[in-house]
Design a protein around this motif. Structure first.
Motif, PDB file in Angstrom:
ATOM      1  N   ILE A 137      32.497  42.518   2.268  1.00 56.01           N
ATOM      2  CA  ILE A 137      33.729  42.878   1.579  1.00 56.01           C
ATOM      3  C   ILE A 137      34.181  41.697   0.731  1.00 56.01           C
ATOM      4  O   ILE A 137      33.770  40.557   0.958  1.00 56.01           O
ATOM      5  CB  ILE A 137      34.834  43.294   2.563  1.00 56.01           C
ATOM      6  N   ASP A 138      35.044  41.951  -0.250  1.00 53.04           N
ATOM      7  CA  ASP A 138      35.458  40.858  -1.135  1.00 53.04           C
ATOM      8  C   ASP A 138      36.487  39.958  -0.443  1.00 53.04           C
ATOM      9  O   ASP A 138      36.987  40.256   0.647  1.00 53.04           O
ATOM     10  CB  ASP A 138      35.980  41.396  -2.476  1.00 53.04           C
ATOM     11  N   GLU A 139      36.798  38.842  -1.088  1.00 49.92           N
ATOM     12  CA  GLU A 139      37.662  37.811  -0.494  1.00 49.92           C
ATOM     13  C   GLU A 139      39.047  38.343  -0.157  1.00 49.92           C
ATOM     14  O   GLU A 139      39.605  38.038   0.903  1.00 49.92           O
ATOM     15  CB  GLU A 139      37.785  36.637  -1.475  1.00 49.92           C
ATOM     16  N   GLU A 140      39.604  39.155  -1.040  1.00 51.24           N
ATOM     17  CA  GLU A 140      40.955  39.680  -0.808  1.00 51.24           C
ATOM     18  C   GLU A 140      40.994  40.592   0.421  1.00 51.24           C
ATOM     19  O   GLU A 140      41.883  40.473   1.271  1.00 51.24           O
ATOM     20  CB  GLU A 140      41.431  40.455  -2.041  1.00 51.24           C
ATOM     21  N   ASP A 141      40.025  41.494   0.522  1.00 49.90           N
ATOM     22  CA  ASP A 141      39.965  42.390   1.678  1.00 49.90           C
ATOM     23  C   ASP A 141      39.703  41.612   2.965  1.00 49.90           C
ATOM     24  O   ASP A 141      40.279  41.908   4.019  1.00 49.90           O
ATOM     25  CB  ASP A 141      38.869  43.444   1.483  1.00 49.90           C
ATOM     26  N   ALA A 142      38.839  40.600   2.884  1.00 50.22           N
ATOM     27  CA  ALA A 142      38.518  39.788   4.062  1.00 50.22           C
ATOM     28  C   ALA A 142      39.766  39.067   4.563  1.00 50.22           C
ATOM     29  O   ALA A 142      40.017  39.013   5.780  1.00 50.22           O
ATOM     30  CB  ALA A 142      37.423  38.788   3.727  1.00 50.22           C
ATOM     31  N   THR A 143      40.551  38.522   3.656  1.00 54.28           N
ATOM     32  CA  THR A 143      41.788  37.829   4.031  1.00 54.28           C
ATOM     33  C   THR A 143      42.749  38.772   4.736  1.00 54.28           C
ATOM     34  O   THR A 143      43.378  38.420   5.737  1.00 54.28           O
ATOM     35  CB  THR A 143      42.467  37.234   2.782  1.00 54.28           C
TER      36      THR A 143
END
Length: 312
Positions: A137-143
């Motif tokens: 998943i991308d960085e925003e979703d991971a955060t």
């Protein structure tokens, strides 16, 4: 003979949430239904042998690399990768980097039902997770996902928090739905079964069986609902999962019986009735043929084991 050997192996190397928390001292637990940990590196060595965790496992890697085998196939988990395991899987931690950071949550099926999560929704991802137990998943979703993991861990650690059970249930519920929502965004990468394919029929059977195994033990009942012959349904289920329809029904019945014998105060007659056996003796024979000991012996053995662990 092969499937019998597999079942014996799974029984031998099967680990519950309760054992992970109380015996192996992994993470923070809530009763026997929930475990969460961010201390994965320090505890990884405890799971360096093939075993089955009797629960749903979900995790995310924030940093470093984790190498795991799921049903003896190896997968590499890197930064911003979510990973999953379903109760029947055999998993093993092969390798973990010293700089690994991430979270793992282990949730029982009972807890998922208790917080009113849609089991049908979970089962709809069964084949995808079974075929590919991780996705990036991308960085925003991971955060965002990590934030919910962190909230759940903090709530479990806080001894003074009021309404702890309700708060934790709410956070876990939101976390799981959040991950499902992200999976929907990546749905073009998720292999979903086509209508009337073998995988489609298998999922239909599994969905029905998970809800009605305690009432219906006959393959014909499920075959009629899916509009297949019992023989064809059993063949389809065997082709997809490696176990026949009858063996799946047996797994549900025996696992439920074991859980009731371990954790409920019901007597054997009441457990027999709850699983729709006509007599207690019939239930006893059914259980002993598949487990090797009677229901009463199984309960006595588990009670003795708990007493020994407390003394230790």
């Amino acid at each position: 003979m092969k499937n019998k050997s597999i079942r014996i192996m799974l029984e031998q190397y099967s680990i519950s949430i309760e054992q992970l928390v109380n015996h192996y001292n992994i993470g923070i637990g809530l009763d026997k239904n929930l475990l969460i940990t961010s201390q994965i590196v320090s505890t990884a060595g405890l799971l360096d042998f093939p075993c089955r965790v009797n629960a749903f496992v979900m995790g995310i890697c924030q940093k470093g690399e984790l190498s795991i085998t799921v049903n003896f196939k190896e997968w590499k988990i890197n930064k911003n990768t979510c990973f999953f395991s379903i109760p029947e899987n055999i998993i093993r931690i092969e390798k973990i980097s010293d700089d690994f950071e991430g979270y793992v949550i282990v949730v029982s099926e009972e807890y998922i039902k208790d917080i009113n999560l849609d089991m049908t929704k979970i089962l709809s991802y069964y084949m995808s997770i079974r075929i590919n137990p991780h996705f990036y998943i991308d960085e925003e979703d991971a955060t965002s996902v990590v934030c919910f993991f962190d909230m759940a861990e903090r709530a479990l650690k806080d001894k003074n928090i009021q309404w702890k059970d309700e708060i934790v249930k709410g956070v876990i519920s939101v976390l799981i739905y959040k991950v499902f929502g992200i999976m929907e965004q990546y749905e073009q990468k998720i292999e979903k079964p086509k209508t009337k394919s073998k995988e489609y029929y298998f999922l239909k059977f599994l969905e029905l069986c998970s809800k009605q195994f305690h009432k219906h033990h006959d393959i014909g009942y499920y075959a009629d609902l899916i509009c297949l012959t019992p023989k064809y349904l059993s063949t389809v289920v065997k082709d997809v999962s490696g176990l026949s329809a009858a063996e799946w029904i047996e797994e549900y019945i025996i696992n439920n019986a074991k859980n009731q014998l371990k954790f409920s105060e019901k007597n054997v007659q009441q457990i027999s009735d709850s699983l729709n056996f006509s007599t207690q003796s019939l239930f006893g024979r059914y259980f002993k043929q598949r487990v090797g000991i009677s229901p009463s012996q199984y309960r006595e053995g588990y009670t003795s084991l708990k007493t020994t662990e407390k003394l230790i």
